[in-house]
Design a protein around this motif. Structure first.
Motif, mmCIF file in Angstrom:
data_model
loop_
_atom_site.group_PDB
_atom_site.id
_atom_site.type_symbol
_atom_site.label_atom_id
_atom_site.label_comp_id
_atom_site.label_asym_id
_atom_site.label_seq_id
_atom_site.Cartn_x
_atom_site.Cartn_y
_atom_site.Cartn_z
ATOM 1 N N GLU A 176 0.828 -1.196 0.000
ATOM 2 C CA GLU A 176 0.000 0.000 0.000
ATOM 3 C C GLU A 176 0.862 1.246 0.000
ATOM 4 O O GLU A 176 1.998 1.241 0.487
ATOM 5 N N SER A 177 0.315 2.306 -0.572
ATOM 6 C CA SER A 177 0.969 3.610 -0.553
ATOM 7 C C SER A 177 0.796 4.229 0.834
ATOM 8 O O SER A 177 -0.271 4.098 1.444
ATOM 9 N N PRO A 178 1.817 4.917 1.352
ATOM 10 C CA PRO A 178 1.652 5.573 2.656
ATOM 11 C C PRO A 178 0.537 6.617 2.647
ATOM 12 O O PRO A 178 -0.070 6.895 3.684
ATOM 13 N N ARG A 179 0.224 7.171 1.476
ATOM 14 C CA ARG A 179 -0.834 8.188 1.385
ATOM 15 C C ARG A 179 -2.225 7.591 1.606
ATOM 16 O O ARG A 179 -3.149 8.300 2.009
ATOM 17 N N ARG A 180 -2.384 6.290 1.324
ATOM 18 C CA ARG A 180 -3.699 5.654 1.465
ATOM 19 C C ARG A 180 -3.751 4.696 2.655
ATOM 20 O O ARG A 180 -4.758 4.018 2.858
ATOM 21 N N LEU A 181 -2.675 4.605 3.422
ATOM 22 C CA LEU A 181 -2.593 3.599 4.474
ATOM 23 C C LEU A 181 -3.726 3.717 5.487
ATOM 24 O O LEU A 181 -4.354 2.717 5.850
ATOM 25 N N ASP A 182 -4.012 4.940 5.955
ATOM 26 C CA ASP A 182 -5.042 5.097 6.982
ATOM 27 C C ASP A 182 -6.413 4.652 6.478
ATOM 28 O O ASP A 182 -7.158 3.946 7.178
ATOM 29 N N ARG A 183 -6.745 5.018 5.235
ATOM 30 C CA ARG A 183 -8.051 4.644 4.688
ATOM 31 C C ARG A 183 -8.142 3.146 4.444
ATOM 32 O O ARG A 183 -9.183 2.526 4.684
ATOM 33 N N THR A 184 -7.053 2.559 3.970
ATOM 34 C CA THR A 184 -7.068 1.122 3.706
ATOM 35 C C THR A 184 -7.198 0.327 5.003
ATOM 36 O O THR A 184 -7.965 -0.642 5.074
ATOM 37 N N LEU A 185 -6.468 0.724 6.032
ATOM 38 C CA LEU A 185 -6.577 0.022 7.315
ATOM 39 C C LEU A 185 -7.976 0.165 7.903
ATOM 40 O O LEU A 185 -8.511 -0.785 8.494
ATOM 41 N N ALA A 186 -8.593 1.333 7.745
ATOM 42 C CA ALA A 186 -9.968 1.515 8.226
ATOM 43 C C ALA A 186 -10.922 0.610 7.459
ATOM 44 O O ALA A 186 -11.833 -0.003 8.051
ATOM 45 N N ASP A 187 -10.727 0.490 6.151
ATOM 46 C CA ASP A 187 -11.572 -0.405 5.350
ATOM 47 C C ASP A 187 -11.333 -1.863 5.727
ATOM 48 O O ASP A 187 -12.265 -2.678 5.726
ATOM 49 N N MET A 188 -10.094 -2.215 6.029
ATOM 50 C CA MET A 188 -9.799 -3.580 6.466
ATOM 51 C C MET A 188 -10.479 -3.886 7.801
ATOM 52 O O MET A 188 -11.024 -4.981 8.001
ATOM 53 N N ALA A 189 -10.443 -2.907 8.714
ATOM 54 C CA ALA A 189 -11.106 -3.099 10.001
ATOM 55 C C ALA A 189 -12.602 -3.290 9.808
ATOM 56 O O ALA A 189 -13.232 -4.096 10.504
ATOM 57 N N ALA A 190 -13.184 -2.565 8.853
ATOM 58 C CA ALA A 190 -14.614 -2.705 8.589
ATOM 59 C C ALA A 190 -14.943 -4.049 7.956
ATOM 60 O O ALA A 190 -15.961 -4.666 8.260
ATOM 61 N N ALA A 191 -14.058 -4.522 7.069
ATOM 62 C CA ALA A 191 -14.330 -5.777 6.350
ATOM 63 C C ALA A 191 -13.968 -7.009 7.163
ATOM 64 O O ALA A 191 -14.691 -8.015 7.135
ATOM 65 N N PHE A 192 -12.846 -6.952 7.891
ATOM 66 C CA PHE A 192 -12.336 -8.132 8.595
ATOM 67 C C PHE A 192 -12.664 -8.137 10.088
ATOM 68 O O PHE A 192 -12.516 -9.164 10.749
#
Length: 291
Positions: A176-192
């Motif tokens: 992942e890009s550091p610019r999108r890391l926070d959003r991706t981790l939040a989406d992972m928390a929502a999905a997983f």
């Protein structure tokens, strides 16, 4: 490189060899002796970034006598055809990306496919990989894992892609890009699920290497701060389902939550997470029950 091989079993003209060379993911001194020799003796080098190749060669004190061509995401298709022509003419081609092994979220796959189709020998010079390096330092199970590359950039597509992986039992590795890391981790928390164990690996093998381990929810909060560097995310696989699995039972669980005032979409999500299932499975169970 190895000696020339024929493109078919004992017949036809000799072709060159395609060598996929792994580059250090951090420090130049991690380069193998074989990589040094291969760079020094190559006929043609296809590099993701020709400047970074020459910088690496300078760090390794290796003279480059080969013909060097750029081979990156924007010219991969056209360049692959050109390089196969060189291989069929009997010239060896070495492919190297900025870091890691060509073809793993980096240019290389199309050229390998074209070379195989043309009967050209393909081999690899093994070496560092951010995928396996992150996996072994994550503290998560390593006996079975899958590599998912970069999640989609668009929020909706990313959420759907991660939701499809909610029931994946293997440890998952992402870039992942550091610019999108926070959003991706939040989406992972929502999905997983916010409590799914994970690790964020930053600047692996470099001076400022950092491995942050914890539940996805906590990591998402941490990533709200500005994070820099090359990022690899490792996420634990889905636990063995310990709850409901029959469609009728899943539909009944959703109905019970709806009767208590929970909106149907939220009820489906809650039942899916509680039972380690994709939301689509629970949704289909609800539709079947109402039908």
């Amino acid at each position: 490189m190895t000696g020339n091989e024929t493109s078919t079993a004992g017949t036809g003209p000799a072709t060159g060899n395609l060598l996929l060379a792994a580059a250090p993911i951090g420090r130049p001194e991690d380069a193998s002796a074989r990589l040094r020799a291969a760079l020094a003796g190559a006929e043609i080098i296809a590099a993701e970034d020709t400047r970074r190749l020459r910088r690496l060669a300078a760090d390794l004190d290796v003279p480059i006598a080969a013909k060097v061509v750029a081979y990156h995401d924007h010219n991969e298709r056209a360049r692959a055809e050109e390089l196969v022509g060189e291989l069929l003419a009997g010239r060896d081609v070495l492919v190297i990306t900025d870091a890691g092994l060509p073809g793993v979220s980096d240019p290389g796959y199309r050229l390998v496919r074209a070379a195989v189709a043309a009967g050209v020998p393909v081999t690899a010079l093994p070496g560092p990989s951010a995928v396996t390096t992150a996996l072994v330092v994550s503290g998560l199970p390593t006996d079975r894992f899958c590599f998912e590359g970069f999640p989609p950039r668009k929020p909706g597509e990313r959420a759907r892609a991660l939701e499809a992986l909610a029931a994946e039992p293997r440890t998952m590795v992402f870039f992942e890009s550091p610019r999108r890391l926070d959003r991706t981790l939040a989406d992972m928390a929502a999905a997983f699920g916010a409590d799914r164990p994970a690790a964020v690996c930053r600047e692996l093998t470099k001076t400022y290497e950092e491995v942050r381990r914890g539940p996805l929810g906590e990591l998402a909060d941490w990533a709200d701060e500005h994070v820099r560097g090359e990022i690899t995310i490792v996420v634990g696989g889905a636990p063995e389902p310990a709850g409901l699995s029959e469609p009728a039972d899943l539909a009944a669980a959703v109905a019970a939550r709806e009767e208590a005032g929970t909106p149907r979409k939220q009820a489906i999500s809650e039942v899916a997470k509680a039972n380690g299932l994709p939301k689509r499975t629970v949704y289909d169970a609800v539709v079947a029950a109402r039908g």
